[in-house]
Design a protein around this motif. Structure first.
Motif, PDB file in Angstrom:
ATOM      1  N   ALA A   5     -24.446  43.080 -21.520  1.00 56.47           N
ATOM      2  CA  ALA A   5     -24.285  44.416 -22.101  1.00 56.47           C
ATOM      3  C   ALA A   5     -22.847  44.908 -21.924  1.00 56.47           C
ATOM      4  CB  ALA A   5     -25.266  45.390 -21.453  1.00 56.47           C
ATOM      5  N   LEU A   6     -22.239  44.573 -20.775  1.00 57.17           N
ATOM      6  CA  LEU A   6     -20.831  44.898 -20.554  1.00 57.17           C
ATOM      7  C   LEU A   6     -19.961  44.237 -21.612  1.00 57.17           C
ATOM      8  CD1 LEU A   6     -18.423  45.935 -18.842  1.00 57.17           C
ATOM      9  CD2 LEU A   6     -18.638  43.840 -17.470  1.00 57.17           C
ATOM     10  N   LEU A   7     -20.226  42.954 -21.896  1.00 59.58           N
ATOM     11  CA  LEU A   7     -19.473  42.247 -22.927  1.00 59.58           C
ATOM     12  C   LEU A   7     -19.663  42.911 -24.291  1.00 59.58           C
ATOM     13  CD1 LEU A   7     -17.755  39.957 -24.018  1.00 59.58           C
ATOM     14  CD2 LEU A   7     -19.792  38.490 -24.003  1.00 59.58           C
ATOM     15  N   ALA A   8     -20.892  43.315 -24.585  1.00 54.72           N
ATOM     16  CA  ALA A   8     -21.156  43.956 -25.878  1.00 54.72           C
ATOM     17  C   ALA A   8     -20.350  45.247 -26.029  1.00 54.72           C
ATOM     18  CB  ALA A   8     -22.645  44.247 -26.026  1.00 54.72           C
ATOM     19  N   THR A   9     -20.175  46.003 -24.931  1.00 47.49           N
ATOM     20  CA  THR A   9     -19.365  47.225 -25.024  1.00 47.49           C
ATOM     21  C   THR A   9     -17.901  46.879 -25.260  1.00 47.49           C
ATOM     22  OG1 THR A   9     -19.012  47.380 -22.616  1.00 47.49           O
ATOM     23  CG2 THR A   9     -20.935  48.506 -23.528  1.00 47.49           C
TER      24      THR A   9
END
Length: 432
Positions: free
Chosen positions: A272-276
């Protein structure tokens, strides 16, 4: 564990005490005085004496300048044994230390080391972190051939953001592990060194160390260790902007962990961090909301809440942002996650900019800037200063964030896939 290596390019130093605190610590205070501040006054001097004599025994009389007077030590042991009203979890190991040091000719280093670790455990439970660190080091210098004890010291210094001392102890852990043929500890120590490099922003050095740790783990079929290295390589790739490579490492880490591993939750969070980072805020927010109640420790809870605030702000979800803002500041103000206050405040400030909440943004970004200066986090400091400088254009920034084109990557897809595994009855649900 394989037999001890008697020949090595990384021989055990002849004087292990060189890695302990010097007599005068950097802030100029006398060695060990933090004990007097943290330990109940009725027993503080006994604990201080236990540390002092343990370090002296490890260094030897010539190096320490302290002679072991049997009569005085016997009197000290009797004083310890007769002390009343002290938590037994502290009193008992100090009594063991006194008993061992009173008879130095028959002293068992492993028993003395275990007693120091017991004091450390008590200190951690009592929020006496300075005392815990001192006794962790005492345990390590008393038993210098135990690489895991040196690693514990390195980890303890790392958690206090003393990266120089952390690296010293972790390099020692690696050297001792080579000397004793402990392959798992070699990989773990190098992995920890790589993580310190990552946190300090030296991503190339971090990658090289993590690849080295991974090669050892893979060659020795240490599956659990290899999975964790792959997970950390995934994070390095996020911070270096190598998104395709990050996704590849994420998939490899998932395969190495297996679907029932507790770290799948942490891996999903990092996706999810990567997606942000990729601007996929709406998809990231879906996953983060599912993770909201998956963590029980304050560290991970704050990370989730702050990222929800960032994603919700960029996605234009004011209600979710306000909820995340409230929960985040409750944790930050509770002083249990001091090491995260710069990063968390930055995420919240960026989320506020996305919604045009100028007052919220200024409050968070000023705190992020001040905390980053105090913690020495250069990247966070630069990002906070940059965001503060752009606040006058917050409306344009909000529109740009909400309208950022979606990047054709698999991070959000993988996160959505893995969250199903986390929520399954047999899935992992614990933090790393």
């Amino acid at each position: 564990m394989s037999p001890v290596r008697h020949r090595s390019r990384a021989e055990l130093p002849s004087s292990p005490i060189e890695f302990a605190y010097p007599i005068a610590v950097p802030d100029g205070t006398v060695f060990g005085t933090v004990i007097v501040q943290e330990v109940p006054h009725t027993f503080a001097l006994q604990v201080f004496q236990a540390l002092r004599m343990t370090m002296a025994w490890a260094a030897g009389p010539e190096a320490s300048g302290i002679e072991f007077d049997t009569m005085n030590l016997t009197e000290w042991e009797l004083e310890v044994l007769q002390t009343k009203g002290v938590d037994e979890a502290l009193w008992a190991p100090v009594a063991v230390i006194a008993g061992e040091l009173t008879r130095p000719a028959m002293l068992e280093p492993e028993r003395l080391s275990h007693a120091c670790l017991a004091v450390m455990d008590w200190a951690l439970g009592a929020d006496a972190h300075g005392t815990a660190l001192l006794f962790a080091e005492a345990a390590a210098v008393v038993w210098p051939s135990n690489a895991r004890l040196a690693w514990i010291c390195g980890k303890a210094h790392r958690e206090r953001h003393d990266f120089a001392r952390a690296e010293t102890w972790l390099r020692r852990a690696k050297r001792v592990a080579v000397w004793t043929g402990d392959w798992e500890m070699q990989s773990l120590a190098i992995n920890s060194l790589g993580n310190i490099r990552m946190w300090m922003g030296d991503l190339e050095a971090a990658r090289e160390l993590l690849l080295q740790a991974g090669r050892i783990a893979k060659a020795r079929r240490l599956r659990e260790r290899h999975a964790k290295v792959l997970h950390d390589l995934f994070l390095v790739c996020i911070y270096s902007g190598e998104w395709k490579e990050a996704e590849r490492y994420a998939e490899q880490a998932f395969a190495a962990y297996g679907p029932d591993h507790p770290n799948i939750t942490a891996l999903t969070f990092d996706l999810a961090l990567l997606a942000t980072h990729q601007g996929q805020f709406a998809r990231a927010l879906e996953v983060l909301n599912q993770l909201r109640d998956q963590f029980t420790d304050d560290d991970r809870r704050l990370r989730v809440y702050a990222m929800i605030g960032r994603a919700a702000g960029a996605a234009g979800d004011a209600e979710t942002f306000q909820s995340a803002w409230t929960e985040s500041w409750a944790l930050i103000d509770g002083n249990t996650v001091d090491h995260l206050r710069a990063d968390a405040a930055l995420e919240l400030g960026l989320g506020a900019i996305g919604l045009g909440f100028r007052d919220h943004a200024i409050h968070a970004l000023v705190i992020a800037k001040e905390a980053a200066e105090e913690l020495g986090e250069r990247d966070t400091l630069q990002n906070a200063e940059s965001a503060l400088g752009k606040l006058e254009y917050h409306e344009a920034a909000a529109v740009a964030a909400r309208n950022r084109p979606a990047v054709r990557t698999r991070a959000a897809e993988l996160a959505a896939k893995y969250i199903l595994v986390v929520q399954a009855p047999t899935g992992g649900n614990a933090a790393n």
